[in-house]
Scaffold this motif. Sequence first.
Motif, PDB file in Angstrom:
ATOM      1  N   GLY A  14       0.667  -1.221  -0.009  1.00 47.68           N
ATOM      2  CA  GLY A  14      -0.039   0.019  -0.094  1.00 47.68           C
ATOM      3  C   GLY A  14       0.911   1.260  -0.032  1.00 47.68           C
ATOM      4  O   GLY A  14       0.100   2.179  -0.159  1.00 47.68           O
ATOM      5  N   PHE A  15       2.032   1.135   0.087  1.00 46.09           N
ATOM      6  CA  PHE A  15       3.070   2.313   0.100  1.00 46.09           C
ATOM      7  C   PHE A  15       3.564   2.461  -1.232  1.00 46.09           C
ATOM      8  O   PHE A  15       3.991   1.581  -1.889  1.00 46.09           O
ATOM      9  CB  PHE A  15       4.129   2.176   1.192  1.00 46.09           C
ATOM     10  N   ARG A  16       3.469   3.719  -1.730  1.00 44.14           N
ATOM     11  CA  ARG A  16       4.207   3.756  -3.217  1.00 44.14           C
ATOM     12  C   ARG A  16       5.134   5.166  -3.031  1.00 44.14           C
ATOM     13  O   ARG A  16       4.861   6.343  -2.418  1.00 44.14           O
ATOM     14  CB  ARG A  16       3.201   4.333  -4.001  1.00 44.14           C
ATOM     15  N   GLN A  18       7.334   7.909  -5.292  1.00 46.13           N
ATOM     16  CA  GLN A  18       7.192   8.455  -6.399  1.00 46.13           C
ATOM     17  C   GLN A  18       7.820   9.718  -6.383  1.00 46.13           C
ATOM     18  O   GLN A  18       7.782  10.709  -5.746  1.00 46.13           O
ATOM     19  CB  GLN A  18       6.193   8.246  -7.463  1.00 46.13           C
ATOM     20  N   TRP A  19       8.191  10.378  -7.802  1.00 42.47           N
ATOM     21  CA  TRP A  19       8.830  11.482  -7.885  1.00 42.47           C
ATOM     22  C   TRP A  19       7.489  12.484  -8.242  1.00 42.47           C
ATOM     23  O   TRP A  19       6.609  12.008  -9.086  1.00 42.47           O
ATOM     24  CB  TRP A  19       9.670  11.521  -8.983  1.00 42.47           C
ATOM     25  N   GLU A  20       7.318  13.627  -7.597  1.00 47.02           N
ATOM     26  CA  GLU A  20       6.073  14.588  -8.073  1.00 47.02           C
ATOM     27  C   GLU A  20       6.756  15.830  -8.593  1.00 47.02           C
ATOM     28  O   GLU A  20       7.244  16.759  -8.027  1.00 47.02           O
ATOM     29  CB  GLU A  20       5.408  14.890  -6.713  1.00 47.02           C
ATOM     30  N   PRO A  21       6.548  15.879  -9.812  1.00 49.05           N
ATOM     31  CA  PRO A  21       7.066  17.236 -10.472  1.00 49.05           C
ATOM     32  C   PRO A  21       6.244  18.394 -10.024  1.00 49.05           C
ATOM     33  O   PRO A  21       7.308  19.372  -9.819  1.00 49.05           O
ATOM     34  CB  PRO A  21       6.465  16.829 -11.907  1.00 49.05           C
ATOM     35  N   ALA A  22       5.225  18.587  -9.717  1.00 50.01           N
ATOM     36  CA  ALA A  22       4.825  19.633  -9.118  1.00 50.01           C
ATOM     37  C   ALA A  22       5.481  20.191  -7.933  1.00 50.01           C
ATOM     38  O   ALA A  22       5.317  21.242  -7.515  1.00 50.01           O
ATOM     39  CB  ALA A  22       2.915  19.491  -8.908  1.00 50.01           C
ATOM     40  N   GLN A  23       5.600  19.272  -6.920  1.00 50.31           N
ATOM     41  CA  GLN A  23       6.139  19.637  -5.610  1.00 50.31           C
ATOM     42  C   GLN A  23       7.603  19.529  -5.696  1.00 50.31           C
ATOM     43  O   GLN A  23       8.565  19.833  -4.770  1.00 50.31           O
ATOM     44  CB  GLN A  23       5.760  18.486  -4.382  1.00 50.31           C
ATOM     45  N   LEU A  29       3.601   7.761  -0.916  1.00 53.29           N
ATOM     46  CA  LEU A  29       2.076   7.830  -0.860  1.00 53.29           C
ATOM     47  C   LEU A  29       1.559   6.560  -0.252  1.00 53.29           C
ATOM     48  O   LEU A  29       1.987   5.386  -0.450  1.00 53.29           O
ATOM     49  CB  LEU A  29       1.441   7.863  -2.112  1.00 53.29           C
ATOM     50  N   TYR A  30       0.471   6.761   0.647  1.00 51.26           N
ATOM     51  CA  TYR A  30      -0.269   5.459   1.092  1.00 51.26           C
ATOM     52  C   TYR A  30      -1.646   5.969   1.394  1.00 51.26           C
ATOM     53  O   TYR A  30      -2.121   7.086   1.086  1.00 51.26           O
ATOM     54  CB  TYR A  30       0.578   5.180   2.665  1.00 51.26           C
ATOM     55  N   PRO A  31      -2.638   5.007   1.881  1.00 45.60           N
ATOM     56  CA  PRO A  31      -3.768   5.080   2.027  1.00 45.60           C
ATOM     57  C   PRO A  31      -4.316   6.526   2.639  1.00 45.60           C
ATOM     58  O   PRO A  31      -3.856   6.780   3.713  1.00 45.60           O
ATOM     59  CB  PRO A  31      -4.455   4.012   2.883  1.00 45.60           C
ATOM     60  N   GLY A  33      -2.857   9.297   2.692  1.00 46.38           N
ATOM     61  CA  GLY A  33      -1.864  10.013   3.187  1.00 46.38           C
ATOM     62  C   GLY A  33      -0.562  10.212   2.290  1.00 46.38           C
ATOM     63  O   GLY A  33      -0.460   9.539   1.253  1.00 46.38           O
ATOM     64  N   MET A  34       0.435  11.188   2.569  1.00 49.12           N
ATOM     65  CA  MET A  34       1.452  11.396   1.794  1.00 49.12           C
ATOM     66  C   MET A  34       2.370  12.097   2.592  1.00 49.12           C
ATOM     67  O   MET A  34       2.286  12.781   3.356  1.00 49.12           O
ATOM     68  CB  MET A  34       1.233  12.498   0.531  1.00 49.12           C
TER      69      MET A  34
ATOM     70  N   TRP B  21      -5.055  16.942  -3.082  1.00 51.32           N
ATOM     71  CA  TRP B  21      -6.151  15.748  -2.841  1.00 51.32           C
ATOM     72  C   TRP B  21      -7.409  16.109  -3.596  1.00 51.32           C
ATOM     73  O   TRP B  21      -7.907  17.243  -3.616  1.00 51.32           O
ATOM     74  CB  TRP B  21      -6.539  16.011  -1.558  1.00 51.32           C
ATOM     75  N   ARG B  63      -4.209  16.247 -12.306  1.00 55.29           N
ATOM     76  CA  ARG B  63      -3.124  15.646 -11.965  1.00 55.29           C
ATOM     77  C   ARG B  63      -1.883  16.648 -12.501  1.00 55.29           C
ATOM     78  O   ARG B  63      -0.761  16.740 -11.883  1.00 55.29           O
ATOM     79  CB  ARG B  63      -2.647  14.297 -12.936  1.00 55.29           C
ATOM     80  N   GLY B  66      -0.992  18.973 -10.347  1.00 58.19           N
ATOM     81  CA  GLY B  66      -0.071  18.661  -9.090  1.00 58.19           C
ATOM     82  C   GLY B  66      -0.837  17.499  -7.955  1.00 58.19           C
ATOM     83  O   GLY B  66      -0.426  17.143  -6.954  1.00 58.19           O
ATOM     84  N   GLN B  69      -3.066  12.443  -4.386  1.00 59.41           N
ATOM     85  CA  GLN B  69      -4.319  11.364  -3.959  1.00 59.41           C
ATOM     86  C   GLN B  69      -5.505  11.909  -4.644  1.00 59.41           C
ATOM     87  O   GLN B  69      -6.072  12.965  -4.739  1.00 59.41           O
ATOM     88  CB  GLN B  69      -4.189  11.999  -2.488  1.00 59.41           C
ATOM     89  N   TYR B  96      -2.184   8.221  -6.782  1.00 58.39           N
ATOM     90  CA  TYR B  96      -2.684   7.218  -5.777  1.00 58.39           C
ATOM     91  C   TYR B  96      -3.936   7.060  -5.554  1.00 58.39           C
ATOM     92  O   TYR B  96      -4.654   8.004  -5.125  1.00 58.39           O
ATOM     93  CB  TYR B  96      -1.824   7.516  -4.308  1.00 58.39           C
ATOM     94  N   ASN B  98      -7.624   5.656  -4.245  1.00 56.81           N
ATOM     95  CA  ASN B  98      -8.354   5.433  -3.146  1.00 56.81           C
ATOM     96  C   ASN B  98      -9.949   4.933  -3.428  1.00 56.81           C
ATOM     97  O   ASN B  98     -10.304   5.949  -4.306  1.00 56.81           O
ATOM     98  CB  ASN B  98      -8.219   6.387  -1.928  1.00 56.81           C
ATOM     99  N   ASP B 120      -4.911   1.536  -5.612  1.00 54.00           N
ATOM    100  CA  ASP B 120      -3.879   0.974  -4.866  1.00 54.00           C
ATOM    101  C   ASP B 120      -4.705   0.792  -3.575  1.00 54.00           C
ATOM    102  O   ASP B 120      -3.837   0.076  -2.721  1.00 54.00           O
ATOM    103  CB  ASP B 120      -3.252   2.848  -4.308  1.00 54.00           C
ATOM    104  N   HIS B 121      -5.824   1.223  -3.164  1.00 59.71           N
ATOM    105  CA  HIS B 121      -6.519   0.844  -1.793  1.00 59.71           C
ATOM    106  C   HIS B 121      -8.053   1.109  -1.741  1.00 59.71           C
ATOM    107  O   HIS B 121      -8.447   1.710  -2.664  1.00 59.71           O
ATOM    108  CB  HIS B 121      -5.692   2.011  -0.914  1.00 59.71           C
ATOM    109  N   PRO B 160      -3.597  -2.921   0.906  1.00 65.38           N
ATOM    110  CA  PRO B 160      -3.649  -2.710   2.480  1.00 65.38           C
ATOM    111  C   PRO B 160      -4.801  -2.652   2.760  1.00 65.38           C
ATOM    112  O   PRO B 160      -5.897  -2.396   2.057  1.00 65.38           O
ATOM    113  CB  PRO B 160      -2.886  -1.240   2.522  1.00 65.38           C
ATOM    114  N   VAL B 162      -7.844  -1.277   4.709  1.00 68.01           N
ATOM    115  CA  VAL B 162      -8.237  -0.062   5.496  1.00 68.01           C
ATOM    116  C   VAL B 162      -9.670  -0.153   6.010  1.00 68.01           C
ATOM    117  O   VAL B 162     -10.629  -0.251   4.985  1.00 68.01           O
ATOM    118  CB  VAL B 162      -8.004   1.179   4.836  1.00 68.01           C
TER     119      VAL B 162
END
Lengths: 91, 385
Positions: A14-16, A18-23, A29-31, A33-34, B21, B63, B66, B69, B96, B98, B120-121, B160, B162
Amino acid sequence: MDISTDNVLRLRRGFRFQWEPAQQCHVLLYPEGMVKLNESAGAILGEVDGKRSVKDIVAALEQTFPEAGALANDVCQFLEHACNQHWLEVS
Amino acid sequence: MMSPNPAKKHNAHLNVGPPLWLLAELTYRCPLQCPYCSNPLDFAQTEKELTTDEWIRVLRQGREMGAAQLGFSGGEPLVRTDLEELIGEARSLGYYTNLITSGLGLTEAKVNAFAQAGLDHIQVSFQASDPELNNAIAGSRKAFDQKLKMATAIKQAGYPMVLNFVIHRHNIHQMKDIMALCKGLDADFVELATCQYYGWALENREGLMPSKAQLVKAEHEVNDYRAELEASGSAMKLIFVTPDYYEERPKACMNGWGSLFLTVAPDGTALPCHSARLLPIDFPNVKDTALKSVWYDSPGFNHYRGDAWMPEPCRSCDEKGKDFGGCRCQAYLLTGSADNADPVCSKSSYHDRILAARKSADHSAIGIADLVYRNSDNSRLFFKS
Ligand code: SF4
Ligand code: SF4
C-alpha cells in the motif's frame, strides 16, 4: 526496532514511492496520506527494492555520492526510522 | 490568466499551492441509507452525473496541477459501470487511487480487476447503523459476512486493508469488539470516525451524538488498545476521530479553505470540501470551467482563503493561523452565517448551541428506529424550491 546491515527491506504494502513534478520532490504515498521526502530521504528510499541488503544500498549510495564520505550511519538511522513508522518492512 | 479577476486580485498576496487531494464523488446513488450520510439532504435533485469523458478530463487536469491523492467516493462508487476504466486512467496518470466503498456490490472478481487496473487501496466502511448490520454487530452474521469476505479478498489481492467504522451513540460501546475484529482481520489502518454533524447527521444529531461519558470511556479503550498494539510491534494504526462538539477549539477544517482539497460532486460542481455545497456561495462547475481556473480564480474557492474575511472574534485572535476559524459549514448551519467563528470555539458567542447539544446527548432517548434515513423519499422532503 534495530535493523542489521544484512536485512533486506521493502516498502510496506500500500505504500508507493514516486517523484512529484509539481512538488519537485519524492513522496511516499499511502492510503489517504502522503509524506514529502527531502533529498537524502528520497535518495535512500529510491534504493529500497526488496532485493538488495542494507549493506548493498549503503555501498550504492556511497558510489553515487562519493563526496559524502561514509554513509552507513546516516542511512541506517533513516531506514530504522522508516521501519518504525511502518513505511518499510523486512522482507 | 489574462483577465484581471477581482477575486484573484484580492487574494494576490496569498500563496495558493496546488490541490494535492482530489475527491471524485462519482454518484449520489447508493443502495444504503445511512442516517449520517454526508451527501446533501436534497441529493435526489441531482440526477445528472458527469460522463466518463468528463471525469477523465477532470482527472487529467487535476494531475497536471499536482494532485497526488485521488479518492473515488459517492454515494456508492461501485454503481458507476465505468469505475474500472476511471481507475485505470487515474493510475496511469500517476495518482494514488483510493476507493471508498460500503462493500455492497463488491465481488472478488471486481477486487482483482480493480487491482489489475492499478487501484492502490480500497477502504471498506462499516455501516453499523443500518438495521441489518446493527443486528450483525449484535450477533447475527448475514450482511456482516459480505463485508468480512470482501475485507479478506482485499487483503489477499495485495491491497493494504483499511477499515472505517462510523461511530455514534448506538455503537460506541462496542469499541473494544470493533478493534478486536479489525485486529483479527489483520487491518493496516482503522478509522474510528464519529460523524460530523452536517447533512443527514445534523438532522439526526441528537440520536447520533455520543455523550461525554461514552466518549471518555471509548477514548480510554482506544488508548489502551493502541498501547497494546505498540507493545506487540503491530503495525495496525488506529485513528479515532472524536466529535469536535466536545472541544473548546475548532478543527483546522480541510487544512484551510481551498488549500489542499478539491471535491468534484457527481454533477460536476467543484467544492473546497464535500459538504460546502450547502453554503450560500456560487461554486463553479468543471463542465464549463477548467480545473485550474476553478482552483485559482473562481470566487467560490477564493471566498474564504486567507483571513481578510474574518469578523470578530477570529479577526483579532492569535490562534487564527492554527484553525482558520474552524469549519465554514458548521458556522453556517449553527449560526446562520458562514463568516462567523465555528461555534465549537469557546470564544464564539454561539458556543451555547454546542453546550446545548452536549446536554441533549446526555439525555437523548432517540432510538435507532427513530432516526431519519437517507433515501430519496426523505431527500425530496428536504428539497425546498
Ligand atoms: S454514508 Fe451510507 S448512505 Fe451515504 S453514501 Fe455512504 S453508504 Fe451510502
Ligand atoms: S476565535 Fe476564531 S481563530 Fe480564534 S480560536 Fe476561536 S475559531 Fe479559532
